[in-house]
Motif scaffolding. Structure first.
Motif, PDB file in Angstrom:
ATOM      1  N   TRP A 189      34.838  15.577  17.445  1.00 26.63           N
ATOM      2  CA  TRP A 189      34.995  14.490  17.882  1.00 26.63           C
ATOM      3  C   TRP A 189      35.893  13.415  17.133  1.00 26.63           C
ATOM      4  CZ3 TRP A 189      30.000  13.723  20.863  1.00 26.63           C
ATOM      5  CH2 TRP A 189      29.728  14.548  21.763  1.00 26.63           C
TER       6      TRP A 189
ATOM      7  N   VAL B 148      36.058   7.938  19.122  1.00 24.93           N
ATOM      8  CA  VAL B 148      35.413   8.220  20.460  1.00 24.93           C
ATOM      9  C   VAL B 148      33.939   7.456  20.050  1.00 24.93           C
ATOM     10  CG1 VAL B 148      33.892   9.907  21.695  1.00 24.93           C
ATOM     11  CG2 VAL B 148      36.379  10.564  20.675  1.00 24.93           C
TER      12      VAL B 148
ATOM     13  N   GLN C 238      31.149   6.666  25.554  1.00 21.60           N
ATOM     14  CA  GLN C 238      32.119   7.746  26.178  1.00 21.60           C
ATOM     15  C   GLN C 238      31.334   8.907  25.756  1.00 21.60           C
ATOM     16  OE1 GLN C 238      35.378   6.435  23.463  1.00 21.60           O
ATOM     17  NE2 GLN C 238      36.706   6.761  25.393  1.00 21.60           N
ATOM     18  N   ALA C 239      30.859   9.216  24.890  1.00 25.11           N
ATOM     19  CA  ALA C 239      30.240  10.724  24.534  1.00 25.11           C
ATOM     20  C   ALA C 239      29.043  10.923  25.501  1.00 25.11           C
ATOM     21  CB  ALA C 239      29.745  10.703  23.320  1.00 25.11           C
TER      22      ALA C 239
ATOM     23  N   ALA D   4      28.359   9.367  28.314  1.00 26.03           N
ATOM     24  CA  ALA D   4      29.104   9.327  30.094  1.00 26.03           C
ATOM     25  C   ALA D   4      29.644  10.641  30.270  1.00 26.03           C
ATOM     26  CB  ALA D   4      30.034   8.087  29.920  1.00 26.03           C
ATOM     27  N   ALA D   5      30.789  11.189  29.106  1.00 27.86           N
ATOM     28  CA  ALA D   5      31.028  12.577  29.348  1.00 27.86           C
ATOM     29  C   ALA D   5      30.050  13.578  29.635  1.00 27.86           C
ATOM     30  CB  ALA D   5      31.939  12.825  28.203  1.00 27.86           C
ATOM     31  N   ARG D   6      28.934  13.473  28.918  1.00 29.22           N
ATOM     32  CA  ARG D   6      28.014  14.631  29.097  1.00 29.22           C
ATOM     33  C   ARG D   6      27.168  14.400  30.324  1.00 29.22           C
ATOM     34  NH1 ARG D   6      29.551  17.098  25.064  1.00 29.22           N
ATOM     35  NH2 ARG D   6      28.352  17.671  23.296  1.00 29.22           N
TER      36      ARG D   6
ATOM     37  N   ALA E 268      30.850  11.156  35.113  1.00 29.97           N
ATOM     38  CA  ALA E 268      31.540   9.927  35.177  1.00 29.97           C
ATOM     39  C   ALA E 268      31.182   8.769  35.507  1.00 29.97           C
ATOM     40  CB  ALA E 268      32.871  10.297  36.133  1.00 29.97           C
TER      41      ALA E 268
ATOM     42  N   TRP F 240      28.089   9.902  38.684  1.00 36.48           N
ATOM     43  CA  TRP F 240      29.421   9.391  38.873  1.00 36.48           C
ATOM     44  C   TRP F 240      29.406   8.211  39.604  1.00 36.48           C
ATOM     45  CZ3 TRP F 240      32.515   9.337  43.426  1.00 36.48           C
ATOM     46  CH2 TRP F 240      31.956   9.822  44.482  1.00 36.48           C
TER      47      TRP F 240
END
Length: 505
Positions: free
Chosen positions: A279, A374, A378-379, A381-383, A386, A499
């Protein structure tokens, strides 16, 4: 007849010279009924050789011979299993003597509690038998005496390192200490020498072989033939070798005047991402490979690979502006400098502190350039999927730099606006109630069924991700390693993940 179990003694016999055995150790060895010692298969025990002149007539000797001394074995449990079985068997042999009322002296080369096998016997026997440990002179002190090398002075830090550490970790630790001792050489020597070079410590590193023994000799590490390095060797890196070139706290020194032909001064502020090397952006990796100084909070500085020519300046967690000024001073003096933050430096990171310090007219000629990373939100949320796919807010619950009343007012505003909320710094050892207050404030405006994502140590080996609801969220389960994402009324959980729709109806 015996009046009870015997006593167990772990006795250090020093590094090799029998004259370095302490008086207490000599007395106990001379009076022992049983003397035990470890040995490699087919080789004489070095501990026994050191103490040979003190063994009393008729003493019972127990040689505990290792079944394996390298990582190669056909034992079903591998190297670790073979040694565990050996230690159990060896402890049983010594226990038989102790149960018979005989005192047992286990000889330990150097000091019993310093990288020695005595400890494994201690683990197995000390709870059941009266046990005493007699300190011994460790080999690295004999090596320092041989080379007449002061290891540390005044407030210097001494670090003892095994040469078996991964090379990048070894280089980092060598760069971050004053004096150092590196044990467990042999086959590790080539990697150790490379690590010393990467840390800028090779020039003054001293190699000592068989310290205090008749065969003792020493020379500079750079002169050693890596094909002929025995186990009984170590490296001493004197604290004096730093010569003031490195500073752990990056403060207090007057900046050097820039050369007349120097390039315009520039300070980089970079985000390292939430943890995994994958990352780290290529732009940041390239920048870190070119700077001469890295400045930051110690755990973040530790994540930067050490290399030759790099000076590290690590400091604590509450001196951000002082740290920024020190970095600006270095940059103004013509040095290539990067200030590092975890995640993205512009999201609750060092970027704001650098710009605060840079308002001083003294730094008017220093260009500040921020390289993105990053972010933790963001990390997480990505795991999860969305959850920040639509409008969202980011808020820190820390009240170190702002009153809690401000935090609470902003919480209410976010809740009333029906925004997804990412929560940084939700709790700490001294802040245990604020996450509960946050939950209560949000519940004044949000349905208890509102989706909540709790990410802990995302990107690290201990990573966990929990999807719950605001009503079921347990504040007691939240700590400083967590980041929370509280959904909006439109946020949903589907088989694909969590999401938030981009549209509003």
């Amino acid at each position: 007849m015996s009046s009870g179990p015997g006593r167990f003694f772990g006795v250090g016999v020093g590094p090799g010279d029998p004259e370095l055995i302490t008086l207490k150790a000599a007395r106990l060895i001379g009076a022992a009924g049983v003397v035990a010692y470890h040995a490699a298969a087919g080789k004489q025990s070095n501990a026994r050789r050191i103490a040979a002149g003190l063994l009393p007539p008729g003493v019972v000797e127990e040689e505990l011979t290792y079944p394996v001394t390298t990582g190669s074995t056909d034992h079903p449990g591998g190297y670790t299993g073979a040694l565990a079985e050996f230690y159990e068997e060896a402890a049983a042999r010594l226990a038989a003597h102790l149960d018979a009322g005989r005192d047992v002296v286990l000889l330990a080369e150097g000091d019993p509690l310093f990288y020695g096998s005595y400890m494994y016997m201690h683990d197995r026997l000390s709870a059941s038998y009266s046990t005493e440990i007699v300190a011994g002179v460790p080999a690295f002190l004999a090596a320092a005496a041989t080379t007449a090398s002061p290891l540390v002075r005044q407030t210097d830090v001494l670090t003892v390192l095994p040469g078996t550490l991964p090379e990048p970790e070894l280089a980092r630790r060598l760069a971050d200490t004053d004096g150092a001792v590196i044990m467990k050489l042999g086959r590790t020597f080539p990697a150790v020498r490379r690590a010393l070079a990467a840390a800028g410590r090779l020039e003054h590193a001293l190699y000592v072989e068989r310290a205090s023994m008749p065969e003792e000799h020493w020379r500079h590490v750079a002169e050693v033939d890596e094909r002929d390095v025995p186990y009984f060797s170590l490296i001493v890196v004197p604290g004096d070798s730093l010569n003031g070139a490195r500073s752990r706290d990056a403060g207090g020194a007057e900046p050097a005047a820039p050369p007349a032909d120097a390039s315009p001064a520039e300070l980089l502020v970079v985000g390292l991402g939430p943890g995994p090397d994958g990352w780290l952006t290529p732009e940041v990796a390239s920048a870190l490979a070119e700077v001469d100084h890295v400045v930051g909070y110690a755990p973040y500085v530790a994540r930067v690979p050490q290399r030759e020519g790099l000076t590290r300046h690590a400091s604590g967690n509450t001196v951000e502006v002082d740290r920024a000024r020190a970095a600006l001073d270095l940059a103004r003096g013509g040095e290539r400098v990067a200030v590092v933050s975890g995640g993205d430096a512009g999201v609750f990171g060092m970027a704001a502190a650098v710009f605060e310090a840079a308002e001083d007219p003294a730094y008017a000629d220093v260009r500040v350039r921020v390289l993105p990373g990053v972010s933790a939100v963001q990390a997480v949320a990505a795991r999860a999927g969305a959850p920040i796919g639509a409008d969202f807010a980011v808020l820190s619950l820390s009240d170190r730099l702002k009153p809690w009343a401000v935090v609470e007012r902003r919480l209410r505003a976010v809740a009333e606006a029906d925004l997804v909320l990412a929560v940084y710094n939700p709790a700490s050892r001294s802040r245990t109630e604020q996450i509960a207050t946050t939950r209560a404030v949000l519940l004044e405006h949000r349905d208890p069924a509102t989706v909540v994502v709790v990410g802990r140590d995302v990107g690290r080996a201990e990573e966990s991700l929990t999807v719950t609801t605001l009503g079921e969220l347990d504040p007691g389960s939240i700590d400083m390693k967590c980041l929370l994402i509280v959904g909006a009324s439109s946020t949903r959980v589907s088989p694909a993940g969590v999401w938030t729709p981009r549209y509003v109806r």
